[in-house]
Structures are given as C-alpha cells and as structure tokens.
Design a protein around this motif. Structure first.
Motif, PDB file in Angstrom:
ATOM      1  N   VAL A 114     -35.980  79.392 -39.662  1.00 18.04           N
ATOM      2  CA  VAL A 114     -36.465  79.879 -38.362  1.00 18.04           C
ATOM      3  C   VAL A 114     -35.351  80.143 -37.364  1.00 18.04           C
ATOM      4  O   VAL A 114     -35.576  80.734 -36.317  1.00 18.04           O
ATOM      5  N   ASP A 115     -34.148  79.710 -37.683  1.00 15.20           N
ATOM      6  CA  ASP A 115     -33.101  79.795 -36.666  1.00 15.20           C
ATOM      7  C   ASP A 115     -31.742  80.230 -37.221  1.00 15.20           C
ATOM      8  O   ASP A 115     -31.302  81.349 -37.008  1.00 15.20           O
ATOM      9  N   SER A 116     -31.066  79.364 -37.977  1.00 16.81           N
ATOM     10  CA  SER A 116     -29.642  79.642 -38.274  1.00 16.81           C
ATOM     11  C   SER A 116     -29.412  80.863 -39.140  1.00 16.81           C
ATOM     12  O   SER A 116     -28.341  81.480 -39.068  1.00 16.81           O
ATOM     13  N   ALA A 170     -37.935  71.012 -34.342  1.00 12.74           N
ATOM     14  CA  ALA A 170     -37.326  70.964 -33.000  1.00 12.74           C
ATOM     15  C   ALA A 170     -36.969  72.362 -32.518  1.00 12.74           C
ATOM     16  O   ALA A 170     -37.244  72.737 -31.363  1.00 12.74           O
ATOM     17  N   GLU A 171     -36.396  73.162 -33.410  1.00 11.67           N
ATOM     18  CA  GLU A 171     -35.992  74.523 -33.006  1.00 11.67           C
ATOM     19  C   GLU A 171     -37.215  75.416 -32.807  1.00 11.67           C
ATOM     20  O   GLU A 171     -37.214  76.318 -31.975  1.00 11.67           O
ATOM     21  N   ILE A 172     -38.278  75.140 -33.545  1.00 12.77           N
ATOM     22  CA  ILE A 172     -39.529  75.908 -33.377  1.00 12.77           C
ATOM     23  C   ILE A 172     -40.179  75.550 -32.044  1.00 12.77           C
ATOM     24  O   ILE A 172     -40.549  76.433 -31.256  1.00 12.77           O
ATOM     25  N   GLY A 178     -31.837  72.717 -24.706  1.00 10.78           N
ATOM     26  CA  GLY A 178     -31.696  71.438 -25.418  1.00 10.78           C
ATOM     27  C   GLY A 178     -30.325  71.252 -26.024  1.00 10.78           C
ATOM     28  O   GLY A 178     -29.917  70.150 -26.375  1.00 10.78           O
ATOM     29  N   HIS A 179     -29.571  72.344 -26.129  1.00  8.06           N
ATOM     30  CA  HIS A 179     -28.267  72.263 -26.804  1.00  8.06           C
ATOM     31  C   HIS A 179     -27.136  71.840 -25.878  1.00  8.06           C
ATOM     32  O   HIS A 179     -26.146  71.254 -26.345  1.00  8.06           O
ATOM     33  N   THR A 180     -27.240  72.148 -24.587  1.00  8.39           N
ATOM     34  CA  THR A 180     -26.169  71.749 -23.663  1.00  8.39           C
ATOM     35  C   THR A 180     -26.006  70.229 -23.708  1.00  8.39           C
ATOM     36  O   THR A 180     -24.908  69.712 -23.810  1.00  8.39           O
ATOM     37  N   LEU A 189     -29.417  64.323 -36.787  1.00  5.49           N
ATOM     38  CA  LEU A 189     -29.391  65.690 -37.306  1.00  5.49           C
ATOM     39  C   LEU A 189     -29.354  66.634 -36.107  1.00  5.49           C
ATOM     40  O   LEU A 189     -29.775  66.274 -35.007  1.00  5.49           O
ATOM     41  N   HIS A 190     -28.888  67.855 -36.321  1.00  2.00           N
ATOM     42  CA  HIS A 190     -28.779  68.806 -35.208  1.00  2.00           C
ATOM     43  C   HIS A 190     -30.115  68.941 -34.469  1.00  2.00           C
ATOM     44  O   HIS A 190     -30.190  68.817 -33.248  1.00  2.00           O
ATOM     45  N   GLY A 191     -31.179  69.122 -35.230  1.00  7.09           N
ATOM     46  CA  GLY A 191     -32.491  69.309 -34.616  1.00  7.09           C
ATOM     47  C   GLY A 191     -32.932  68.093 -33.818  1.00  7.09           C
ATOM     48  O   GLY A 191     -33.576  68.202 -32.771  1.00  7.09           O
ATOM     49  N   ALA A 222     -30.885  65.961 -32.271  1.00  5.38           N
ATOM     50  CA  ALA A 222     -30.097  65.967 -31.023  1.00  5.38           C
ATOM     51  C   ALA A 222     -30.639  66.995 -30.045  1.00  5.38           C
ATOM     52  O   ALA A 222     -30.677  66.762 -28.834  1.00  5.38           O
ATOM     53  N   VAL A 223     -31.101  68.113 -30.580  1.00  2.04           N
ATOM     54  CA  VAL A 223     -31.689  69.164 -29.730  1.00  2.04           C
ATOM     55  C   VAL A 223     -32.985  68.658 -29.094  1.00  2.04           C
ATOM     56  O   VAL A 223     -33.258  68.908 -27.915  1.00  2.04           O
ATOM     57  N   ALA A 224     -33.770  67.902 -29.846  1.00  2.94           N
ATOM     58  CA  ALA A 224     -35.035  67.351 -29.300  1.00  2.94           C
ATOM     59  C   ALA A 224     -34.740  66.438 -28.102  1.00  2.94           C
ATOM     60  O   ALA A 224     -35.356  66.569 -27.036  1.00  2.94           O
TER      61      ALA A 224
HETATM   62 ZN   LIG Z   1     -29.812  74.720 -32.670  1.00  2.00          ZN
END
Ligand SMILES: [Zn+2]
Ligand SMILES: NC(=O)c1ccc[n+]([C@@H]2O[C@H](COP(=O)([O-])OP(=O)(O)OC[C@H]3O[C@@H](n4cnc5c(N)ncnc54)[C@H](O)[C@@H]3O)[C@@H](O)[C@H]2O)c1
Ligand SMILES: O=C(O)C(=O)C[C@@H](O)[C@H](O)[C@H](O)COP(=O)(O)O
Length: 341
Positions: A124-126, A172-174, A227-229, A244-246, A248-250
């Motif tokens: 869905v993202d990368s 999380a990215e969704i 969420g990424h900042t 996991l990246h997702g 941390a984004v959450a």
């Molecule tokens: Zn991301």
C-alpha cells in the motif's frame, strides 16, 4: 484491479491481482532477503522467465538498510556483468524495495526495476511512488532518490505468511492515508466493513493521486509523512530495533494529533477515535521520551525541515490534512512533555 501512476519521470501501472507470467528477454536480478526467499521464491520463479536470472539475497531487517548492502547488491550486478538493459526486481517488503530502487537508480546511472511487494506496508505504500533509499547514523531515509519503478505487481497471496505484527505495521500506513484524505475510508476501517483487497486498492489510489500531483514532494506529497516527523525520531532513537516502521508511525500519529489538539484543530473525540482504531489494529499508541530536548533536536534532521522550520503534518479533522511549519518551540515541547518518561 489497476491504478496508474503518471509522473513527469515515468508512467506505470500498479496491478492488484494474482502474479501474472513475467517474461523478460534480458538479464534479471531478483533482490530479496533470506526469509522471503525461503517462503516464496519458488512461487515467483514459477511465474518468471528471463534471458539470465540471478537471485540476490540480503540480510533481513531495518538495520541492514544501509550503504554496505547497497554495495553488496551493486557488486553482485558488476560480477554478473549486468548492463543498462538489465532489470532488477524488488521482491520483499519496504526495506528490500527501498534498497532495490536505490541500487537501480545509481547502477550505471539507472536501470529499470519493478516492485513485487510481499508485506501489506509495501503493497500500500513503499512499492508505490518511487521513494528509494537507506538509513545512516543521522537518521531515516536520508540518502536516496526519487526513482519510479516500471511496474508494481500486488499479489495478496504473499500475505498468507505475514506475521501479525508486520500486518499491523501496514495497517498504520493505511490508517494514515484515511485520516489525511478520506473520512469514509476511515469509517470503513473502524467498522471493519471493507475487504482487504478493497482496502489495499483504496490506499494505493490515494497514494497514487498524491504522487501524480507531486512526485518529488514539493507540496502535497509531504502529507504522506503524517506521523513520520515524530515516528522517524522514535525509530532513530531506538536504533530501529524496538519498533517496526509502521508501529513508530502509529505512535507518531498520536503525537501529531496531540499537536493538532493543542493548536485548536482536532477534537478530543476524534483524537480518541483514531487512537482506538490504531489500538484495535494491534498498533502501539504510546512511547516514553527519555530526553525531550534530544528528541526535539532530531526534528532538524528531518528532510521536511528547511530554514530551521520544522514541518508537521496534522489532521485538521479526520479526512482533512493540514501542513504547518511555523510552530513555536514551546508548543512542540508541550506535546513532547505529554510523552515524557
Ligand atoms: Zn511510512
Ligand atoms: N519508499 C516509500 O515510499 C516507503 C513507504 C513506507 C515505508 N517505507 C520503508 O519501508 C520499510 C518498512 O517496510 P516493511 O514494513 O515492509 O518492513 P520490512 O521490509 O522490514 O519487512 C518486514 C518483515 O517481514 C518479512 N516479510 C516480508 N514479506 C513477508 C511475507 N510475505 N511473509 C512473511 N514475512 C515477510 C521481512 O523479511 C521482514 O522481516 C521502512 O524502511 C520504511 O522506511 C518506504
Ligand atoms: O511516499 C511518501 O512520500 C511517504 O512519505 C510514505 C511514507 O510512508 C514512507 O515511510 C516514506 O519513506 C517516508 O518518507 P521520507 O521522505 O520521510 O523518508
């Protein structure tokens, strides 16, 4: 199901379907990692033919998304005498995809590559939009390129073996996309009233729409950094090992929502609603900051920061984003203090 990316540098299709038979009359290198190779390489090679086929397997994990493994990929390509007509295939999650795309963008000044994502996050993202790169000691994705693939093949068959935690990271990215752009989509996720394929399709459509407008993140594409900042700082401070990246984004979305509340935008109810949807999707929503000044100083390594102005992406309300970069340090510290150990 098909979505098209149409950018100044390349137009390509994102196909959500069973992996088709892929035939390439050129040298092809499949770049994957040991875990994915063990689980799925036969499924891929049974659908793939090439003039010459090489499999390059990387170590598995975010901590290996670095120069050393880029050089490992390039050395294998030089050893096998790949040329400018060669093709790389990214077969894996976002780590494999980002590294394969970056290697493809610099090998002989650029060769074709395609993405065959195997995690929900990569689907869905990368794999969509051409952001490629690696991490270094200063932070996340600070070295890389914008380099679009020639195609993206999304086959949900691969998700059958994806661990629950990794599936959640993709959610999380969704959820990020839904909060930023589409309240109806958020409601469907909240109420579990959307199929996995439809959810993937909608998330890909939303990302494709942004990339088509702003391939190299001069404007609206920074919204995908919601969420990424905060999240990238968390990943860096925990050496890419705790979350996991997702995940941390959450946590980063929860922090960004606190900022939005303090600025008078997001309501307490909507902030709580987002927290509950993240929790229901097995995502963390809290993090204890050891040193808020240290955390704050990491924002100045964020790629969105310019002229010492830190850019934050916040929801004005669910389904409506706001880009903001003139926030007083004391306001930001007020947010961080809410998460202080
Ligand atoms: Zn991301
Ligand atoms: N380029 C972009 O636009 C973009 C967007 C989002 C994230 N990213 C990057 O992507 C990375 C995160 O990607 P990710 O969440 O896919 O993590 P990942 O690539 O590390 O994969 C997660 C784990 O799942 C394993 N795995 C992959 N597919 C599997 C499958 N089908 N079955 C079982 N295990 C499988 C992997 O080996 C790994 O252990 C981060 O580095 C992030 O910065 C990039
Ligand atoms: O595609 C984008 O643009 C995104 O921001 C997608 C993010 O989910 C992804 O993690 C991206 O790698 C973060 O962008 P970065 O430029 O901060 O590395």
């Amino acid at each position: 199901m098909k979505t098209t990316i149409n950018t100044p540098s390349k137009t390509y299709d994102i196909i959500i379907d069973k992996l088709p038979k892929l035939n390439f009359d050129r040298k092809v290198a499949v770049i994957t990692n040991h875990k994915i190779a063990g689980l799925h390489i036969n499924y891929l090679t049974n659908n793939l033919s090439a003039k010459e086929l090489h499999i390059i397997t990387l170590p598995d994990g975010e901590e290996y998304k670095n120069w050393q493994n880029i050089e490992f990929i390039l050395d294998r390509l030089f050893d096998a005498k790949f040329d400018r007509n060669s093709l790389l295939i990214a077969f894996g999650g976002g780590v494999v995809g980002d590294m394969t795309g970056f290697a493809a963008s610099i090998f002989l000044r650029g060769v074709d590559f395609i993405q065959i994502p195997t995690t929900l996050l990569a689907m869905v993202d990368s794999s969509v939009g051409g952001k490629t790169g690696i991490n270094n000691k200063y932070g996340k994705n600070l070295i890389g390129s914008f380099y679009q693939p020639n195609a993206v093949y999304i086959d949900t068959h691969f998700l059958s073996t994806l661990p629950k935690r990794e599936f959640a990271a993709g959610m999380a990215e969704i959820i990020k996309m839904a909060v930023m752009f589409d309240k109806d989509f958020f409601e469907k996720i909240k109420n579990n009233s959307i199929s996995l394929e439809e959810m993937i399709k909608r998330a890909v459509e939303l990302k494709a729409d942004v990339v088509n407008q702003d391939e190299k993140e001069k404007g609206i594409r920074s919204v995908l950094n919601y969420g990424h900042t905060f999240g990238h700082v968390i990943e860096n401070l925990t050496n890419y090992k705790t979350f996991l990246h997702g995940e941390a984004v959450a946590i980063g979305m929860v922090m960004a929502n606190e900022l939005s509340k303090i600025l008078g935008y997001l309501s307490e109810n909507e902030a709580e609603e987002i927290k509950q949807v993240l929790k229901k999707n097995n995502l963390p929503i809290d993090f204890k900051i050891e040193n808020i000044e240290e955390f704050y100083n990491h924002f100045f390594l964020d790629k969105k920061t310019s002229n010492n102005k830190i850019k934050f992406i916040i929801p004005e309300k669910i389904g409506k984003y706001k880009i903001i970069d003139d926030i007083d340090k004391n306001i930001i510290l007020k947010v961080l203090k809410k998460f202080e150990k």
